[in-house]
Scaffold this motif. Structure first.
Motif: not given
Lengths: 147, 716
Positions: B671-687
């Motif tokens: 949680a580096s803070g300072g921005f709000v990132g999405g989480v629903g999708e970015p778990g898929v691509p690196p797999v």
């Protein structure tokens, strides 16, 4: 007319001779916690307990369930506090939740059959599909019960 | 945040009374059945568009997004409740109706996609919660004859010292008066240091309903007088209905739709599905249907790769010259197949059209568009249309689409009565809007130090946006190049080109969209370059990201979690991949075991930096879920087509990850803070690339074509 015992209540239902139990439960009895996912006994979203054993209800004729005790997710516990349900919440298992009735019933049946079952024995038998990928949390929830 | 915009959103004007899920009881089959999860307890007051407070002090937060598993009905409620100074034990949620007031503050649409829920609602919901809190304080101040500044709101109660006496009133008691006050445009926000809910893994609010069968998904909706409908589409994509067949015996009605026929019955969905399955309509099949064949599509893709004029998505310097002059060169072509969404809840929609109104209950990711669809089809004004968003049994992008919604509306319109339309699983697989196939060629060059001096990536893929008429025929489809451009690697010279494949298989948004394709290509190629340079794949990426502290932090966290620098057990291998997308950065280390052609996935170690974290546990859950989805797709996922006929049609031919395939998953949420990132999708691509990279290290075989293996077929 056939008589089905669901969650301890006898229901007289007018189901066609080949209507699967799933649709009697969902559309005639209105117990929608049992889900349609595939219709070919692949995904397990339709799992109910028949005389305590997990049974995919999508491909079982309702007539075959006459004289047997059917338990759906709604009948597992009046208050939603069956140990498996509590473990599911404690481990924050469900995501979309669509498969979880079937998952919970499978685990509840395994524990009822053998209260001393090992977690790996229980999860090893779990074949149901969870498209959200809650398998690890299911493992953790089962372990929290079996110790 | 634009406060003027927010002010307009937060007013009650034009707001549709919600009560989204409490639609009463329908008596069917002699068994009363509650439609909904919320209990109407006593009276309640809508303090502003987002906060409903009951006389019993319950606080319902209205949720503008769809809940399809990602946990937004909890995380969005946390944001509002924190600013509201609510008592969390009294907080619940309601799905908001389709109304402009509930549009995402960033996308300005009531759509759930692009991992935009928290990203889009965070700032606005903090203001909304704060505004409601100030209104409650003002109501107390008016009651006590003191200035609002003398009042304090804490944990569901407003207190003030009035004439030396401490007075207090609960939110429930204050809400009716508060609801009549103006909504402040710029309420003071709670300092981050005083936040109590944001950043904490509060238990999800939807799990009691999801462990008891009480949660109502679209497929569970029952309304009085409802008929049941099922659908049969033309088995060949692109075909249309020529002759409506005779109404089958036992059916109430049969309704012809453009490319499908709906059968309506009185009693059960099962009956409707049986009748629909046995229909023998006459279809008009276009001659071009022969082109809708997997092998033909790939042949055409290769031809386009070789000779088409591409659209330029990104261009810096002269990579062709740099690569030609480089010490080492890579030239690798990758391909990925069409994929199905396979949400566990099949598509369905319940519609009730009358001459003056249209009411819809649907598991939709696009309530705002559903309202527009209904208005267009019925000719009714938006004010006559009500959309109830139910729980979604998975969405994954498929439930953004309008096809199943429009069908239900049209069938209800034809009958002028409520109808629930349900697709069978076979119709669901056979008439998806598939994740597009793609063919991508990467050419890259390394200098003597192992630095990437030139990078070219040409992507041939059908265009989701062109098929919808949202871009022109020669434009870059931004979705098709997502994950291929604006890479944090910042290669010295680079060119990313896009060629639109014209295949008319319907394509759509599949969790992570272009990233699901391009991250496989990019991260596989990066690994191949590392191998070419003789540099460890982690070290190779660390060098590329040396000036990007955030990316480096994520990469190193995943490497540490996955034990990258620890010895690998015999017969095991690890692969790593990285992705920046949806406002977040994610890296994964995947450890596999086995041999060529037969592997098991042992462990996936994942790190994500999504900046500001609302609920760390739901972030972790999204990573776990994204990983499972990515594994299924990479290992086995594939839809094929023969003259427009899709295959497979059920889960016996479309392998999903099951318990026996499930690796250990560990997630670090940074949680580096300072921005709000999405989480629903970015778990898929690196797999997929992490898996392919591990496989290459295990076996020496580089798999450039997905899926990696033939799907095991389970017994019927």
């Amino acid at each position: 007319m056939i008589t089905l015992n669901v969650n301890g209540t006898n229901y007289q239902v007018n189901a066609g001779s080949d209507m699967p139990l799933l649709w009697v439960i969902r559309d005639i009895l209105g117990l929608t916690g049992t889900k349609y996912g595939c219709g070919i006994e692949q995904c397990g979203a339709c799992t109910v307990l028949v005389d305590g054993h997990p049974q995919k209800s999508c491909d079982m004729d309702a007539t075959e369930a006459v004289g047997r005790k059917i338990t759906t997710i709604e009948g597992l516990s009046a208050t939603g506090t069956h140990p498996v349900q509590l473990a599911w919440i404690a481990n924050q298992v469900p995501q979309c939740g669509y498969c979880q009735s079937g998952m919970i019933l499978c685990v509840a049946a395994a524990l009822a059959r053998n209260p001393k079952a090992k977690a790996t024995d229980i999860t090893g038998e779990l074949e149901n599909i969870c498209a959200c990928g809650t398998y690890q949390r299911i493992r953790n929830a089962v372990k929290s019960i079996t110790g | 945040m634009d406060n003027a915009l927010l002010d307009a959103r937060l007013t009650r004007r034009g707001f549709l009374r919600a009560g989204a899920l409490v639609v009463g009881y329908a008596t069917l089959g002699g068994v009363p059945h509650a439609i909904g999860t919320a209990e109407a307890a006593g009276s309640s007051a809508l303090v502003n568009a987002w906060v409903r407070i009951g006389s019993d002090n319950s606080v319902a937060v209205l949720i503008g997004s769809a809940e399809m598993g990602q946990g937004v009905c909890t995380s969005l409620a946390q944001i509002v409740a924190d600013e509201l100074q609510a008592d969390w034990t009294r907080v619940t949620f309601e799905f908001a109706p389709a109304a402009p007031a509930y549009a995402n503050f960033v996308t300005h649409a009531q759509l759930t996609g692009g991992s935009m829920s928290v990203r889009g609602y965070y700032a606005g919901l903090r203001v909304a919660g704060a505004a409601a809190r100030e209104m409650l304080k003002s109501a107390a101040a008016l009651a006590w004859g003191v200035p609002a500044s003398a009042c304090t709101a804490t944990n569901g109660t407003v207190t003030a010292i009035v004439g030396g006496v401490t007075k207090s009133m609960t939110y429930g008691a204050l809400a009716p008066a508060a609801a009549t006050l103006p909504v402040p445009a710029s309420p003071p926000l709670t300092p981050d240091s005083a936040l109590r809910f944001i950043g904490h893994s509060l238990p999800r609010l939807d799990l009691a309903a999801k462990t008891t069968g009480a949660a109502v998904f679209g497929i569970d909706v029952r309304v009085p007088g409802m008929a049941y409908a099922a659908i049969k589409h033309c088995p060949q994509l692109g075909g249309t209905l020529a002759v409506l067949p005779k109404k089958p015996s036992g059916a109430t009605a049969i309704v012809g739709l453009d490319n499908a026929v709906a059968v309506v019955v009185e009693d059960t969905t099962w009956h409707a599905i049986q009748l629909a399955r046995n229909l023998k309509p006459t279809w008009t099949i276009p001659s071009s249907v022969a082109d809708l064949t997997t092998a033909t599509i790939m042949t055409e893709a290769k031809s386009l790769m070789a000779s088409a004029t591409p659209a330029i998505a990104e261009s810096v310097g002269n990579p062709a010259a740099a690569i030609a002059a480089a010490k080492l060169q890579l030239d690798a072509t990758y391909d990925v197949p069409y994929l199905a969404h396979a949400t566990l809840e099949p598509l369905n929609c319940t519609a009730s059209v009358t001459r003056t109104s249209c009411e819809i209950w649907a598991p939709t990711q696009a309530a705002g568009i559903v309202a527009q669809t209904a208005a267009t089809l019925t000719g009714l004004p938006l004010s006559a249309i009500t959309v109830h968003t139910t729980f979604l049994g998975g969405g994954l992008g498929r439930k953004f689409e309008q096809d199943f919604i429009a069908q239900a509306i049209r069938v209800s319109q034809a009958l002028m009565r409520p109808v629930k339309l349900t697709w069978s699983r076979e119709e669901d697989f056979g008439n998806d809007q598939y994740r597009p196939m793609a063919l991508a060629r990467v050419q890259a060059g390394l200098d003597a130090t192992g630095a990437v001096v030139g990078w070219r990536n040409r992507i041939v893929s059908p265009s989701i946006l062109f098929q919808r008429g949202w871009v022109g025929p020669n434009d870059v489809d931004s979705q098709a190049v997502d994950g291929a451009i604006d890479l944090p690697y910042g290669f010295a010279t680079r060119a990313v080109e896009y060629v639109r494949h014209t295949a008319e298989i319907p394509v759509g948004f599949w969790r992570s969209v272009g990233f699901s394709i391009n991250t496989f290509v990019v991260e596989s190629a990066i690994d191949e370059l590392a191998t070419l340079a003789g540099i460890d794949p982690l070290a190779f990426r660390q060098r590329l990201l040396a000036n990007d502290a955030r990316s480096l932090g994520v990469l190193n966290a995943a490497a540490a979690l996955g034990g990258w620098n620890t010895p690998v057990p015999k017969g095991h291998a690890r692969g790593i991949a990285f992705c920046e997308g949806f406002g977040s950065t994610v890296a994964q280390v995947i450890e596999i075991a086995g041999k060529a052609g037969s592997i098991s996935v042992v462990r996936v170690s994942c790190a994500i930096d999504c900046g500001t974290v609302i609920n760390p546990d739901t972030v972790a859950a999204q990573m776990e879920g994204g990983i499972v989805q990515g594994l299924g797709a990479a290992l086995w996922g594939k839809m094929t087509f023969t003259n427009g006929v899709a295959s497979p049609r059920n889960f016996n031919g479309y392998a999903m990850v099951r318990m026996r395939n499930m690796p250990q998953v560990a997630v670090t949420v940074l949680a580096s803070g300072g921005f709000v990132g999405g989480v629903g999708e970015p778990g898929v691509p690196p797999v997929a690339p992490a898996l392919a990279n591990a496989y290459a290290r295990l076996t020496g075989i580089r798999l450039r074509s997905l899926p990696m293996f033939t799907a095991p077929r389970s017994g019927d």
